[in-house]
Design an enzyme around this catalytic site. Structure first.
Site, PDB file in Angstrom:
ATOM      1  N   HIS A 139      -0.307   4.631  -0.361  1.00 32.65           N
ATOM      2  CA  HIS A 139      -0.952   5.723   0.389  1.00 32.65           C
ATOM      3  C   HIS A 139      -0.291   7.087   0.180  1.00 32.65           C
ATOM      4  CE1 HIS A 139      -4.129   3.647   2.460  1.00 32.65           C
ATOM      5  NE2 HIS A 139      -3.328   2.764   3.004  1.00 32.65           N
TER       6      HIS A 139
ATOM      7  N   ASP B  83      -4.731   0.891  -2.686  1.00 31.83           N
ATOM      8  CA  ASP B  83      -4.502   1.940  -1.685  1.00 31.83           C
ATOM      9  C   ASP B  83      -3.330   2.816  -2.112  1.00 31.83           C
ATOM     10  OD1 ASP B  83      -6.698   1.067  -0.316  1.00 31.83           O
ATOM     11  OD2 ASP B  83      -5.653   0.589   1.553  1.00 31.83           O
TER      12      ASP B  83
ATOM     13  N   ASN C 269      -9.491  -0.449  -0.861  1.00 33.84           N
ATOM     14  CA  ASN C 269     -10.660   0.174  -0.247  1.00 33.84           C
ATOM     15  C   ASN C 269     -10.578   1.700  -0.292  1.00 33.84           C
ATOM     16  OD1 ASN C 269      -8.596  -0.545   1.771  1.00 33.84           O
ATOM     17  ND2 ASN C 269      -9.873   0.613   3.184  1.00 33.84           N
ATOM     18  N   HIS C 270      -9.342   2.256  -0.369  1.00 31.87           N
ATOM     19  CA  HIS C 270      -9.240   3.717  -0.453  1.00 31.87           C
ATOM     20  C   HIS C 270      -9.623   4.235  -1.838  1.00 31.87           C
ATOM     21  CE1 HIS C 270      -7.815   4.871   3.570  1.00 31.87           C
ATOM     22  NE2 HIS C 270      -7.519   3.578   3.609  1.00 31.87           N
TER      23      HIS C 270
ATOM     24  N   HIS D 185      -3.362  -4.109   2.630  1.00 38.94           N
ATOM     25  CA  HIS D 185      -4.513  -3.750   3.455  1.00 38.94           C
ATOM     26  C   HIS D 185      -4.295  -3.837   4.958  1.00 38.94           C
ATOM     27  CE1 HIS D 185      -8.633  -2.773   4.289  1.00 38.94           C
ATOM     28  NE2 HIS D 185      -8.922  -3.936   4.793  1.00 38.94           N
TER      29      HIS D 185
ATOM     30  N   ASP E 264       0.827  -1.215   0.000  1.00 41.00           N
ATOM     31  CA  ASP E 264       0.000   0.000   0.000  1.00 41.00           C
ATOM     32  C   ASP E 264       0.862   1.267   0.000  1.00 41.00           C
ATOM     33  OD1 ASP E 264      -1.394  -2.310   0.732  1.00 41.00           O
ATOM     34  OD2 ASP E 264      -2.858  -1.199   1.920  1.00 41.00           O
TER      35      ASP E 264
END
Ligand SMILES: [Mn+2]
Length: 234
Positions: A22, A49, A75-76, A190, A20
């Site tokens: 981010h 993500d 999910n982001h 995740h 991820d």
């Protein structure tokens, strides 16, 4: 769009999987340089993500436009899609790092949402050890083939399956180590782990870059894991 994207073996170069991101794209660039990533021949697969919490979320589109960069939906990305459609509580997205997205104008939000809607839920890559699966949170079924077959079906069960694949923590929270059939390995992000964690043939590699941990990049040829710690990148 296809909910499972398939890739043939890369005979010209190397393949890598990254956890991820981010919004930590500068860290990713440093890690790729350290691994000797060659954009002309190598491929980079992202576990989703890409955005939220970090400082460079808006660069996601720049990476998604690269021919060597392939991502699944986390999910982001799903929260951004839902926020753009007015279907996500603003406060909920804010506490999950979505301030940058909520500050964008409508046109910009739609531009991101469109790119994120195009992302598959799963990727399957052929490698020297066989097919490797990529899914953001976990494989919800005990058979990979059944999972992708059902993903590509239609109707409500697909929605539930997608939600589990993007958000689920069933395996990791109960340390379920039964292997998933018809796939050599499955990479997931995740759930933040202190170091890459193998559970059956699931391999969790989100080592929490944006939470003061590390960004992990795995070479699918020899499974070497390159890591850059958050404080190394400052
Ligand atoms: Mn996630």
């Amino acid at each position: 769009m296809s909910r499972c994207m398939r890739f043939a073996r890369n005979s010209a170069g190397r393949d890598f999987v990254v956890g991820d991101i981010h919004g930590c794209f500068a860290m990713l660039e440093r890690l790729l340089a350290r691994a000797g990533f060659d954009p002309a021949h190598d491929r980079l697969f992202s576990l989703g993500d890409l955005v939220d919490r970090g400082t460079q979320s808006a660069r996601a589109l720049e990476f998604l436009a690269q021919p060597w960069f392939h991502a699944i939906r986390g999910n982001h990305e799903q929260m951004a899609i839902d926020a753009a459609a007015g279907a996500l509580d603003r406060a909920l997205y804010l506490i999950n790092g979505g301030a940058w997205f909520l500050a964008l104008g409508q046109v910009e939000q739609q531009r991101f949402a469109e790119a994120f809607r195009a992302l598959p839920i799963a990727i399957e890559v052929q490698t020297p050890i066989g097919a490797i699966g990529l899914v953001h949170a976990e494989c919800p079924l005990s058979d990979w083939q059944a999972f992708v077959d059902r993903l590509e079906g239609a109707g409500d069960p697909v929605q539930r399956l997608e939600t589990q694949a993007i958000w689920g923590r069933t395996r990791i929270s109960s340390l379920r180590a039964d292997p998933v059939a018809h796939i050599a390995l499955i990479f997931c992000g995740h759930t933040v782990v202190g170091r890459p964690l193998e559970l059956g043939n699931h391999l969790f590699i989100d080592t929490g870059a944006v939470f003061g941990g590390a960004l992990s990049l795995v070479d699918l040829g020899d499974f070497h894991c390159f890591q850059l710690r958050w404080d190394d990148a400052a």
